[in-house]
Motif scaffolding. Sequence first.
Motif, PDB file in Angstrom:
ATOM      1  N   GLY A  41      20.141  44.313  43.838  1.00 34.22           N
ATOM      2  CA  GLY A  41      20.912  45.123  44.849  1.00 34.22           C
ATOM      3  C   GLY A  41      22.795  44.334  45.044  1.00 34.22           C
ATOM      4  O   GLY A  41      22.893  45.148  45.006  1.00 34.22           O
ATOM      5  N   LEU A  42      22.619  43.095  44.270  1.00 35.62           N
ATOM      6  CA  LEU A  42      23.856  42.456  44.115  1.00 35.62           C
ATOM      7  C   LEU A  42      25.019  42.793  43.333  1.00 35.62           C
ATOM      8  O   LEU A  42      25.731  43.756  43.825  1.00 35.62           O
ATOM      9  CB  LEU A  42      23.356  41.271  44.468  1.00 35.62           C
ATOM     10  N   VAL A  43      23.910  43.125  41.982  1.00 32.55           N
ATOM     11  CA  VAL A  43      24.979  43.779  40.982  1.00 32.55           C
ATOM     12  C   VAL A  43      24.574  45.156  41.341  1.00 32.55           C
ATOM     13  O   VAL A  43      26.535  45.850  40.840  1.00 32.55           O
ATOM     14  CB  VAL A  43      24.219  43.646  40.227  1.00 32.55           C
ATOM     15  N   LEU A  44      24.598  46.147  42.280  1.00 30.24           N
ATOM     16  CA  LEU A  44      24.686  47.554  42.158  1.00 30.24           C
ATOM     17  C   LEU A  44      25.456  47.637  43.725  1.00 30.24           C
ATOM     18  O   LEU A  44      26.329  48.120  43.463  1.00 30.24           O
ATOM     19  CB  LEU A  44      23.175  48.121  42.982  1.00 30.24           C
ATOM     20  N   GLY A  45      26.104  46.875  44.223  1.00 31.84           N
ATOM     21  CA  GLY A  45      27.125  46.759  45.502  1.00 31.84           C
ATOM     22  C   GLY A  45      28.344  46.722  44.366  1.00 31.84           C
ATOM     23  O   GLY A  45      30.068  46.563  44.827  1.00 31.84           O
ATOM     24  N   ALA A  46      28.308  46.294  42.914  1.00 27.74           N
ATOM     25  CA  ALA A  46      29.868  46.396  42.427  1.00 27.74           C
ATOM     26  C   ALA A  46      30.556  45.253  43.281  1.00 27.74           C
ATOM     27  O   ALA A  46      32.088  45.672  43.539  1.00 27.74           O
ATOM     28  CB  ALA A  46      30.312  47.472  42.500  1.00 27.74           C
ATOM     29  N   PRO A  47      30.443  43.850  43.201  1.00 25.52           N
ATOM     30  CA  PRO A  47      30.886  42.897  43.971  1.00 25.52           C
ATOM     31  C   PRO A  47      32.520  43.132  42.824  1.00 25.52           C
ATOM     32  O   PRO A  47      33.248  42.406  43.991  1.00 25.52           O
ATOM     33  CB  PRO A  47      30.431  41.650  44.243  1.00 25.52           C
TER      34      PRO A  47
END
Length: 253
Positions: free
Chosen positions: A73-79
């Motif tokens: 989920g964090l990665v797919l947020g493209a931080p």
Amino acid sequence: MSHPHHLDLALLVMAAAIGYELLAARVPDWPPRRTLFFLAGAALLVAGLTLEAAGFRAHMLQHLLIGMLAPLGLVLGAPVTLLLRTSPRPVARLIGRALRHRAVHLVANPVTALALNLGGLAVLHVTPLYAATTRDPALATLVHVHFVLSGYLFAWVVAGPDPAPRRPSVPARLVVLGVAVAFHSIFSQLLYAGVIDVPAAAEERRGGAELMYYGGDIAELLLAAALVSGWRPRRQGVKTARTQSSSLSLNIR
């Protein structure tokens, strides 16, 4: 009750989620789905860190949350992309140079990420390390940090929307993901059968192995879906052919 170190990490995650939302609000065309992905990942990570890991089954659920589902989920947020779009130009250039550093090239490799991810899982359960984490909360926190970082790294280099140096082709990354699926399947079956012995009651051990088997499959299927969802080889081919046709018809170059 969760250990204070775990609560401190959970507070850091919540602060990062708030910071992400503030930055996303500064980008008018930032996709809402990216924000939802990141916040979902942060929520799963907080849930995993604050989970009372009393028993091997709860330990495996914790690993599933903080090492596989939350990082995706964090990665797919493209931080990183969000940070690049909201940072001053000198800071953005610094981030770009950091991504091109040799050390990042070495680590941001699917094979390296796979080794760190699966190697950590094997070392934790094949050696006395798991038993040590049940007695030493600080050691358990370090293990959790490793799984969060290695899980994030693996999800990033395999299917992350953020830029990554020298990312292999989609088929090559699918092969690496297939190795991860096979490893989790075999490892969980060995754990269920008691070939891999952990200091836990048989029922707890089998329950944890089932969580690894089924939960790991779900997490890896989601990762595979994220990978292939952005892969459009045929559409790109059609687009290229159309572009070439238009260029010929207009006598461009």
